[in-house]
Scaffold this motif. Structure first.
Motif, PDB file in Angstrom:
ATOM      1  N   GLY A  12       0.819  -1.223   0.000  1.00 47.32           N
ATOM      2  CA  GLY A  12       0.000   0.000   0.000  1.00 47.32           C
ATOM      3  C   GLY A  12       0.841   1.257   0.000  1.00 47.32           C
ATOM      4  O   GLY A  12       0.545   2.221  -0.716  1.00 47.32           O
ATOM      5  N   ASN A  13       1.893   1.271   0.799  1.00 51.49           N
ATOM      6  CA  ASN A  13       2.780   2.435   0.812  1.00 51.49           C
ATOM      7  C   ASN A  13       3.472   2.622  -0.529  1.00 51.49           C
ATOM      8  O   ASN A  13       3.615   3.750  -1.013  1.00 51.49           O
ATOM      9  N   THR A  14       3.885   1.513  -1.137  1.00 56.21           N
ATOM     10  CA  THR A  14       4.506   1.593  -2.463  1.00 56.21           C
ATOM     11  C   THR A  14       3.506   2.103  -3.493  1.00 56.21           C
ATOM     12  O   THR A  14       3.833   2.967  -4.316  1.00 56.21           O
ATOM     13  N   HIS A  15       2.290   1.570  -3.439  1.00 56.66           N
ATOM     14  CA  HIS A  15       1.247   2.017  -4.368  1.00 56.66           C
ATOM     15  C   HIS A  15       0.966   3.507  -4.182  1.00 56.66           C
ATOM     16  O   HIS A  15       0.876   4.252  -5.170  1.00 56.66           O
ATOM     17  N   ASP A  16       0.827   3.935  -2.939  1.00 55.39           N
ATOM     18  CA  ASP A  16       0.559   5.346  -2.681  1.00 55.39           C
ATOM     19  C   ASP A  16       1.700   6.224  -3.177  1.00 55.39           C
ATOM     20  O   ASP A  16       1.468   7.303  -3.729  1.00 55.39           O
ATOM     21  N   HIS A  17       2.922   5.760  -2.981  1.00 57.05           N
ATOM     22  CA  HIS A  17       4.070   6.558  -3.420  1.00 57.05           C
ATOM     23  C   HIS A  17       4.131   6.654  -4.944  1.00 57.05           C
ATOM     24  O   HIS A  17       4.449   7.714  -5.486  1.00 57.05           O
ATOM     25  N   LEU A  18       3.825   5.540  -5.623  1.00 59.05           N
ATOM     26  CA  LEU A  18       3.959   5.524  -7.071  1.00 59.05           C
ATOM     27  C   LEU A  18       2.740   6.054  -7.824  1.00 59.05           C
ATOM     28  O   LEU A  18       2.876   6.596  -8.922  1.00 59.05           O
ATOM     29  N   TYR A  19       1.529   5.882  -7.262  1.00 52.83           N
ATOM     30  CA  TYR A  19       0.336   6.174  -8.052  1.00 52.83           C
ATOM     31  C   TYR A  19      -0.667   7.105  -7.391  1.00 52.83           C
ATOM     32  O   TYR A  19      -1.660   7.463  -8.018  1.00 52.83           O
ATOM     33  N   ALA A  20      -0.475   7.468  -6.157  1.00 52.02           N
ATOM     34  CA  ALA A  20      -1.416   8.374  -5.494  1.00 52.02           C
ATOM     35  C   ALA A  20      -0.637   9.605  -5.038  1.00 52.02           C
ATOM     36  O   ALA A  20       0.563   9.575  -4.894  1.00 52.02           O
ATOM     37  N   GLY A  21      -1.318  10.652  -4.825  1.00 49.86           N
ATOM     38  CA  GLY A  21      -0.659  11.863  -4.358  1.00 49.86           C
ATOM     39  C   GLY A  21      -0.249  12.766  -5.508  1.00 49.86           C
ATOM     40  O   GLY A  21      -0.221  12.385  -6.685  1.00 49.86           O
TER      41      GLY A  21
ATOM     42  N   ALA B  20      -3.523  -0.110 -11.870  1.00 51.87           N
ATOM     43  CA  ALA B  20      -4.507  -1.174 -11.625  1.00 51.87           C
ATOM     44  C   ALA B  20      -3.823  -2.452 -11.147  1.00 51.87           C
ATOM     45  O   ALA B  20      -4.312  -3.133 -10.232  1.00 51.87           O
ATOM     46  N   ALA B  21      -2.680  -2.789 -11.741  1.00 48.63           N
ATOM     47  CA  ALA B  21      -1.946  -3.983 -11.310  1.00 48.63           C
ATOM     48  C   ALA B  21      -1.434  -3.817  -9.877  1.00 48.63           C
ATOM     49  O   ALA B  21      -1.482  -4.754  -9.073  1.00 48.63           O
ATOM     50  N   SER B  22      -0.980  -2.627  -9.551  1.00 50.77           N
ATOM     51  CA  SER B  22      -0.509  -2.366  -8.188  1.00 50.77           C
ATOM     52  C   SER B  22      -1.655  -2.441  -7.189  1.00 50.77           C
ATOM     53  O   SER B  22      -1.509  -2.996  -6.097  1.00 50.77           O
ATOM     54  N   ALA B  23      -2.807  -1.912  -7.557  1.00 49.46           N
ATOM     55  CA  ALA B  23      -3.976  -1.975  -6.668  1.00 49.46           C
ATOM     56  C   ALA B  23      -4.445  -3.417  -6.486  1.00 49.46           C
ATOM     57  O   ALA B  23      -4.842  -3.812  -5.387  1.00 49.46           O
TER      58      ALA B  23
ATOM     59  N   ALA C  99      -3.662  -9.269  -2.719  1.00 47.86           N
ATOM     60  CA  ALA C  99      -3.107 -10.612  -2.867  1.00 47.86           C
ATOM     61  C   ALA C  99      -2.557 -11.202  -1.566  1.00 47.86           C
ATOM     62  O   ALA C  99      -2.858 -12.357  -1.265  1.00 47.86           O
ATOM     63  N   PRO C 100      -1.772 -10.483  -0.774  1.00 50.23           N
ATOM     64  CA  PRO C 100      -1.231 -11.136   0.436  1.00 50.23           C
ATOM     65  C   PRO C 100      -2.308 -11.591   1.417  1.00 50.23           C
ATOM     66  O   PRO C 100      -2.218 -12.680   1.968  1.00 50.23           O
ATOM     67  N   LEU C 101      -3.330 -10.791   1.630  1.00 48.67           N
ATOM     68  CA  LEU C 101      -4.387 -11.208   2.553  1.00 48.67           C
ATOM     69  C   LEU C 101      -5.241 -12.324   1.964  1.00 48.67           C
ATOM     70  O   LEU C 101      -5.692 -13.204   2.683  1.00 48.67           O
ATOM     71  N   ALA C 102      -5.459 -12.308   0.656  1.00 44.90           N
ATOM     72  CA  ALA C 102      -6.216 -13.393   0.032  1.00 44.90           C
ATOM     73  C   ALA C 102      -5.443 -14.701   0.143  1.00 44.90           C
ATOM     74  O   ALA C 102      -6.025 -15.744   0.421  1.00 44.90           O
ATOM     75  N   ASP C 103      -4.117 -14.639  -0.043  1.00 37.93           N
ATOM     76  CA  ASP C 103      -3.304 -15.844   0.123  1.00 37.93           C
ATOM     77  C   ASP C 103      -3.363 -16.341   1.553  1.00 37.93           C
ATOM     78  O   ASP C 103      -3.469 -17.535   1.799  1.00 37.93           O
ATOM     79  N   TRP C 104      -3.313 -15.426   2.516  1.00 32.82           N
ATOM     80  CA  TRP C 104      -3.385 -15.831   3.917  1.00 32.82           C
ATOM     81  C   TRP C 104      -4.734 -16.470   4.214  1.00 32.82           C
ATOM     82  O   TRP C 104      -4.815 -17.460   4.930  1.00 32.82           O
TER      83      TRP C 104
END
Length: 140
Positions: A63-72, A121-124, A129-134
């Motif tokens: 989420g932090n990576t996504h926010d840094h790259l695609y939000a803001g 979209a791929a980043s979102a 994915a990690p929680l779905a895998d868990w």
């Protein structure tokens, strides 16, 4: 006969002690098994909790990576600069001027924005994915 009567209390005492020992053993065995089961359940829950914490941390990092790259504003500013540079390069690189050059610039801008949309979209999608895998692992 006196010898038999003298030995009888000792034999009765031994039999009573034998039965008391068996009764105590039968009483303790379920408790021991219950403690072992509780310890195994606790270990399983701790392992699941550790997996869940790892999944949550993975989502937080993603989420932090996504926010840094695609939000803001900085990410959107970078997109605008890339679109302007790509569009102006396509406009000035076009052999013709006028509408064909504007079309080339528009196509370049569209390409830059399309790539950004796909990556965003791929980043979102990767955030879930990690929680779905868990979740799949914890149901097993």
């Amino acid at each position: 006969m006196n010898a038999l009567l003298d030995a009888l209390p000792g034999a009765v005492g031994a039999v009573v002690l034998l039965f008391l020992g068996a009764w105590e053993n039968d009483r303790r065995t379920p408790r021991t098994e219950a403690r072992k089961e509780a310890a195994a359940d606790r270990a399983a829950l701790e392992a699941q909790a550790d997996e869940f914490v790892a999944a949550v941390l993975a989502v937080k990092v993603a989420g932090n990576t996504h926010d840094h790259l695609y939000a803001g504003w900085s990410a959107k500013g970078t997109l605008i600069i890339r679109a302007l540079v790509g569009g102006s390069a396509a406009y000035h690189g076009s052999p013709q001027r006028g509408i064909p050059a504007a079309m080339a610039a528009s196509q370049a801008v569209h390409t830059v924005i399309g790539r950004w949309d796909e990556r965003s979209a791929a980043s979102a999608a990767a955030l879930a994915a990690p929680l779905a895998d868990w979740g799949r692992r914890s149901r097993r």
